[in-house]
Design a protein around this motif. Structure first.
Motif, PDB file in Angstrom:
ATOM      1  N   ASP A   1       0.855  -1.188   0.000  1.00  0.00           N
ATOM      2  CA  ASP A   1       0.000   0.000   0.000  1.00  0.00           C
ATOM      3  C   ASP A   1       0.887   1.234   0.000  1.00  0.00           C
ATOM      4  OD1 ASP A   1      -2.527   1.306   0.050  1.00  0.00           O
ATOM      5  OD2 ASP A   1      -2.212   1.779   2.157  1.00  0.00           O
ATOM      6  N   ALA A   2       0.318   2.350  -0.424  1.00  0.00           N
ATOM      7  CA  ALA A   2       1.072   3.612  -0.464  1.00  0.00           C
ATOM      8  C   ALA A   2       0.142   4.770  -0.164  1.00  0.00           C
ATOM      9  CB  ALA A   2       1.731   3.802  -1.837  1.00  0.00           C
ATOM     10  N   SER A   3       0.722   5.815   0.373  1.00  0.00           N
ATOM     11  CA  SER A   3       0.021   7.081   0.593  1.00  0.00           C
ATOM     12  C   SER A   3       1.024   8.194   0.320  1.00  0.00           C
ATOM     13  CB  SER A   3      -0.514   7.173   2.030  1.00  0.00           C
ATOM     14  OG  SER A   3       0.555   7.364   2.947  1.00  0.00           O
ATOM     15  N   THR A   4       0.577   9.429   0.437  1.00  0.00           N
ATOM     16  CA  THR A   4       1.495  10.549   0.219  1.00  0.00           C
ATOM     17  C   THR A   4       2.513  10.663   1.349  1.00  0.00           C
ATOM     18  OG1 THR A   4      -0.133  12.012   1.286  1.00  0.00           O
ATOM     19  CG2 THR A   4      -0.185  11.858  -1.132  1.00  0.00           C
ATOM     20  N   LYS A   5       2.271   9.987   2.477  1.00  0.00           N
ATOM     21  CA  LYS A   5       3.210  10.023   3.601  1.00  0.00           C
ATOM     22  C   LYS A   5       4.271   8.935   3.504  1.00  0.00           C
ATOM     23  CE  LYS A   5      -0.033  11.985   6.967  1.00  0.00           C
ATOM     24  NZ  LYS A   5      -0.709  11.768   8.287  1.00  0.00           N
ATOM     25  N   GLY A   6       3.901   7.796   2.986  1.00  0.00           N
ATOM     26  CA  GLY A   6       4.856   6.686   2.927  1.00  0.00           C
ATOM     27  C   GLY A   6       4.273   5.510   2.174  1.00  0.00           C
TER      28      GLY A   6
ATOM     29  N   TRP B   1      -1.082  -8.784  -3.105  1.00  0.00           N
ATOM     30  CA  TRP B   1      -2.324  -8.018  -2.992  1.00  0.00           C
ATOM     31  C   TRP B   1      -2.021  -6.517  -2.964  1.00  0.00           C
ATOM     32  CZ3 TRP B   1      -6.915 -10.891  -2.550  1.00  0.00           C
ATOM     33  CH2 TRP B   1      -6.753 -12.256  -2.272  1.00  0.00           C
ATOM     34  N   THR B   2      -2.883  -5.746  -3.622  1.00  0.00           N
ATOM     35  CA  THR B   2      -2.787  -4.293  -3.613  1.00  0.00           C
ATOM     36  C   THR B   2      -4.184  -3.714  -3.785  1.00  0.00           C
ATOM     37  OG1 THR B   2      -1.869  -2.336  -4.727  1.00  0.00           O
ATOM     38  CG2 THR B   2      -2.315  -4.247  -6.087  1.00  0.00           C
TER      39      THR B   2
END
Length: 245
Positions: A57-62, A129-130
């Motif tokens: 998983d990804a976000s703008t923080k990490g 999985w994503t």
């Protein structure tokens, strides 16, 4: 601090001091955290199926990933437990979320290589999985040409895994969300699924319970490399005496 270009000895701004103190005080709750050393419970039967499930998983923080081992015994009893997790801070240079999701997927396949060499399980099956439908579209695509950043990461992913091994998981069921967004020590102690995996992994056939989505890449996707084809036409009047153009 890096974004603000602060020196090593520079005093922290008030906002960061508050965050730092909150994090430091929260660390004391880690004493309540217990992790079982053995992946297989004492009363578990003979293992007949061993699977590794990698979530990214990804976000703008990490961005990050988590790998779980799923064991099934001869009575079809299921047990899942966390094997390994990795998280990284998002780079200071802004990246689009699809690129970050693809980068997180690369971390998953790298962890796969490590676990394949370290775990002593026979007939190990792996699934990835994503919650990024765009990322799944990139991985599954065999016809489109992509810009260098995406193309390199797709190649790294496909060097280790096959497109059929990749599945979609909703954001609410993706345990790697904690790795990408972070959690306090208190939240980590209370979030039991961090160590045991999502509920659907404990079902008899987890792949039958995964969501099916459209992986097609939109025609206007900016990551697709465009090729221009120029066509020129020549009239008979431009043909030379030799009969050639």
């Amino acid at each position: 601090m890096c974004r603000n270009q602060l020196d090593w000895d520079s005093p922290l701004p008030d906002k960061l001091i508050t965050q730092w103190e909150k994090w430091r005080i929260d660390l004391q709750h880690l004493k309540d955290l217990e992790i079982a050393r053995c992946f297989k419970p004492k009363d578990f039967g003979d293992v007949v199926t061993t699977e590794l499930h990698h979530f990214s998983d990804a976000s703008t923080k990490g961005y990050g990933q988590r790998s779980y081992v799923r064991l099934v015994d001869e009575k079809e009893t299921v047990h899942c437990t966390l094997v390994m997790a990795k998280s990284r801070v998002a780079p200071l240079k802004p990246l689009t979320l699809p690129r970050l999701e693809l980068t997180a997927a690369v971390v998953s396949v790298r962890m796969s290589l490590i676990l394949q060499s370290e775990l002593e399980y026979a007939n190990l099956t792996e699934w990835f999985w994503t919650d990024s439908s765009v990322g799944l579209g990139y991985i599954a695509n065999d016809t489109g040409r992509f810009h260098v950043f995406v193309a390199n990461r797709i190649q790294q992913i496909r060097d280790v895994s096959k497109p059929f091994q990749w599945n979609y998981v909703s954001s609410s069921n993706n345990p790697a969300d904690v790795a990408s967004r972070g959690a306090s020590a208190t939240e980590l102690v209370k979030k039991s699924n961090w160590f045991s995996g999502p509920d659907f992994l404990w079902m008899k056939n987890p792949l039958e319970n995964c969501d099916v989505i459209n992986h097609d890449i939109p025609d206007d996707d900016t990551e697709i490399k465009r090729c221009r084809i120029l066509e020129t036409q020549t009239t008979l009047g431009e043909i030379g005496a030799s009969g050639t153009l």
